[in-house]
Design an enzyme around this catalytic site. Structure first.
Site, short mmCIF file in Angstrom:
data_model
loop_
_atom_site.label_atom_id
_atom_site.label_comp_id
_atom_site.label_asym_id
_atom_site.label_seq_id
_atom_site.Cartn_x
_atom_site.Cartn_y
_atom_site.Cartn_z
N HIS A 232 0.83 -1.22 0.00
CA HIS A 232 0.00 0.00 0.00
C HIS A 232 0.86 1.27 0.00
CE1 HIS A 232 -4.17 -0.98 -0.18
NE2 HIS A 232 -4.07 -1.91 0.74
N GLU B 206 -5.88 -2.74 11.99
CA GLU B 206 -6.97 -2.56 11.03
C GLU B 206 -7.47 -3.93 10.53
OE1 GLU B 206 -5.54 -0.84 7.46
OE2 GLU B 206 -7.52 -0.17 6.78
N HIS B 207 -6.53 -4.75 10.03
CA HIS B 207 -6.87 -6.11 9.59
C HIS B 207 -6.21 -7.11 10.51
CE1 HIS B 207 -6.61 -3.55 5.89
NE2 HIS B 207 -7.80 -4.09 5.65
N ASP C 77 -11.00 -6.76 1.02
CA ASP C 77 -10.82 -5.49 0.32
C ASP C 77 -11.77 -5.34 -0.85
OD1 ASP C 77 -8.84 -4.56 1.90
OD2 ASP C 77 -7.19 -5.07 0.54
#
Lengths: 430, 430
Positions: free
Chosen positions: A262, A327-328, A361
């Protein structure tokens, strides 16, 4: 990837390290953003046209700021029809999942004439910001727009910066159309946020602004917060994998890398009790890096914020996962569902070896806009909740109020609010 | 009270007038607040003790900053036992109502091995700020603490400034004990917010901070937002009453005044189609003012932000109520429930002539912490929702992932995120 034995000191350093990813050097941009917002408030459309020329090099005016039906049709021609089909299938899953989040008005009544309840109403209008250029992700359009649509928001206005030819990235337009955006404007940056918050001749004010953006967009959203509502400010992305010796190291390596690509601030962390797994994952990561297109970003991300943490027990792995509040979170162990019960803090939890993070996602249905950088301790994924508001409903009959009216008078007088007491007393005066 | 015919111009002026109540002169305080926060981050407890001496004139140290069991028992002796009983009855109603707001984890599964869900988890720790002195309202303690308790928050830390003798207002302590606060600290202002957000030797960091306060407290909350969560920033209070010719003018006058007594920025508005009612309410207001203890505040509030608006139709009344989006909305008409269906924006809606606003402030059960100053367009009452967070749950079997894995790869490649595509592809490599 570095392999570290988890102990109090390494944990403390790691958590401090991760928090460093929050951008703190805001000041230098803040004044510029305030200036842009003030210009838009004062000069409205004119300011939007000027900034779009200055920052995006595009000539936009009242006649072409809004994307036309023809432009949307052109976009469909420009986008691979296979992708359009995939977008539609993803959309169905996202609609399904978010449909289950819908909250309903309720009331409760008693035979004495008491009615108490909670009314759920969709927001009337929402603005969705979509970045331009390389950061234009059709999946992100779906994830930001569909929950608003499910909530029942009537007006969904999208803004996105045009390229030099005054065009918008076709994938953005197709995703917007599929998701149900009602109007699209060619304007980006802080000026777009200001327009959505305060309104101009071309763009009507909205109630809430959502969607990711660069530092100018983030600061502008913070500045208009309170005047309108906003979603949370997006931070750098992260993944944490809890795995035991039963896990496939090749899958874990691939998942860690999917987050690392990312950006350089992204963080990928494996927590495991297995030294053997740690070593194998590290080797697989090295192998994969050689063949991946975003190698440079990946290497920097892993060097900065990539960790393999070794723990003595699975309980210790769970504890550090809760402290990092990523987050994940992937759980790839013998018994992922029972470990899930102990997870307090995570944006999205992926269970078992076939539940890789990109499934979430793009396709499974749950939202991919998730709390980052430890904020999963108190924030939630973007959801239908973000696009509704609630009102309390209170109705008492005389019969219901009479037996308790002296209690209210006592309470109000104790707080020295005598006009409050009077408003109850007047209803029972002789 | 001034009586105005509603038209486009008077409506525009009125709405601009109301929005002027937002405090804008933040700058002069902002630097002081930043300084206080930095001092607390650096010197921790020491800074708290110094500021409490400076601002509250009280000597606080590590030995007495936390309120003891003995002090709570003393508070019960100091508070009128009738009030304690009233607090307990109010508490039961608040518990009942908020219990109905509880949200539950859910999941949905398909026989191919797909499991999607949403896990609801209470926040672990919450800080509740309670103002000192005259602004110490026991009812506000109940309203801020009970939803956290219902949500399942384990640690609820309250902070409140002590008086010069190092004591806390007894009503605050009794309400805190009844509501279920787990720890109480004698510290107020921006320094208390900084301590709750960053932690000191005596006060452990929390996940979210709620509760009203002065401008320093409000700015400090805004400054720590993101590092922890906060409730919305409280603004000036308001009431709007929609009434027709069937309404009792005396009740309406008393209700308008109950809001006007809060402070000079409070706004009380009647919207009616009946000229006769307008005149009568205005007369009743004048009569009541003579006998009310907070007369000075009331007169200023009504002069500044009090209005009686005359409309031609009830539809027009509803429309302006939706535009103003007031904190409290009373509907006192022939058919209040059907009018309620047309209300889009209001914090709490009170239906019928016995549902006066103080009933909601103290006793009925719904929360009295409500969105103010037009923010009911996008914000909701404080609720159990504020003290939970959600995590998405995603679990796919191989059987579930296989038929869609190529879709995900297509989508990821279209966004040029090749490591995302790889993380799916690796699970199906030969």
């Amino acid at each position: 990837m570095r392999i570290i034995k988890l102990n109090e000191e390494s944990k403390k350093n790691l958590i401090e390290d991760l928090l460093k990813r929050s951008p703190n050097q805001y000041e230098e941009y803040a004044d510029k953003v305030t200036d842009i917002i003030n210009q838009v408030k004062e000069k409205k459309d004119k300011a939007l046209f000027d900034y779009t020329q200055k920052f995006d090099g595009a000539f936009i005016n009242a006649g072409n700021i809004r994307v036309t039906q023809e432009e949307i049709e052109e976009a469909y021609q420009a986008v691979d029809s296979t992708l359009v089909e995939v977008i539609r299938r993803a959309k169905e899953n996202i609609l399904d999942y978010h449909g289950k989040q819908k909250q309903y008005s309720w009331f409760d009544s008693a035979p004495n004439g008491t009615i108490l309840g909670q009314k759920v109403t969709p927001l009337e209008s929402v603005g969705v910001y979509v970045p331009g250029g390389k950061a234009a992700y059709p999946s992100s359009v779906l994830m930001n727009v569909i929950p608003a649509k499910v909530a029942g928001v009537e007006r969904i206005a999208m803004t996105t910066p045009p390229d030099k030819d005054g065009k918008v990235y076709p994938g953005t337009l197709v995703a917007a159309k599929e998701a149900g955006v009602t109007e699209i404007y060619k304007v980006g940056g802080a000026q777009a946020i200001a327009a959505l918050a305060h309104g101009t001749q071309s763009i009507q004010k909205v109630d809430k602004i959502v969607g990711p953006g660069n530092i100018y967009v983030a600061l502008a959203k913070k500045a208009v917060y309170g005047h309108v509502s906003i979603d949370s400010i997006a931070g750098p992305s992260e993944i944490l994998v809890i795995a035991d010796e039963t896990a496939n190291p090749r899958y874990i390596a691939a998942d860690l890398l999917s987050q690392a690509e990312h950006d350089e601030l992204a963080s990928s962390i494996l927590v495991t009790t297995s030294v053997e797994l740690a070593d194998k994952v590290s080797q697989e990561v090295d192998e994969f890096i050689k063949i991946l297109s975003r190698k440079e970003i990946i290497v920097k991300s892993l060097d900065n914020f990539g960790y393999i943490l070794l723990t003595d027990t699975i309980e210790e792995s769970i504890e550090v996962a809760n402290e990092i509040a990523s987050e994940h979170l992937e759980i790839i162990t013998k018994d992922p569902f029972h470990i899930m019960t102990k997870i307090k803090n995570a944006g999205a939890i992926f269970l078992g070896e076939y539940s890789s993070e990109p499934l979430g996602d793009y396709f499974a249905g749950p939202n991919h806009v998730l709390p980052t950088n430890g904020t999963a301790k108190f924030f939630s994924p973007l959801s239908v909740d973000d696009f509704i508001k609630k009102s309390s409903i209170i109705s008492y009959s005389r019969e219901a109020l009479e037996p308790i009216h002296k209690d209210i008078i006592t309470f109000a007088n104790a707080e020295r609010l005598t006009a409050h007491a009077n408003s109850i007393a007047v209803r029972f005066e002789k």
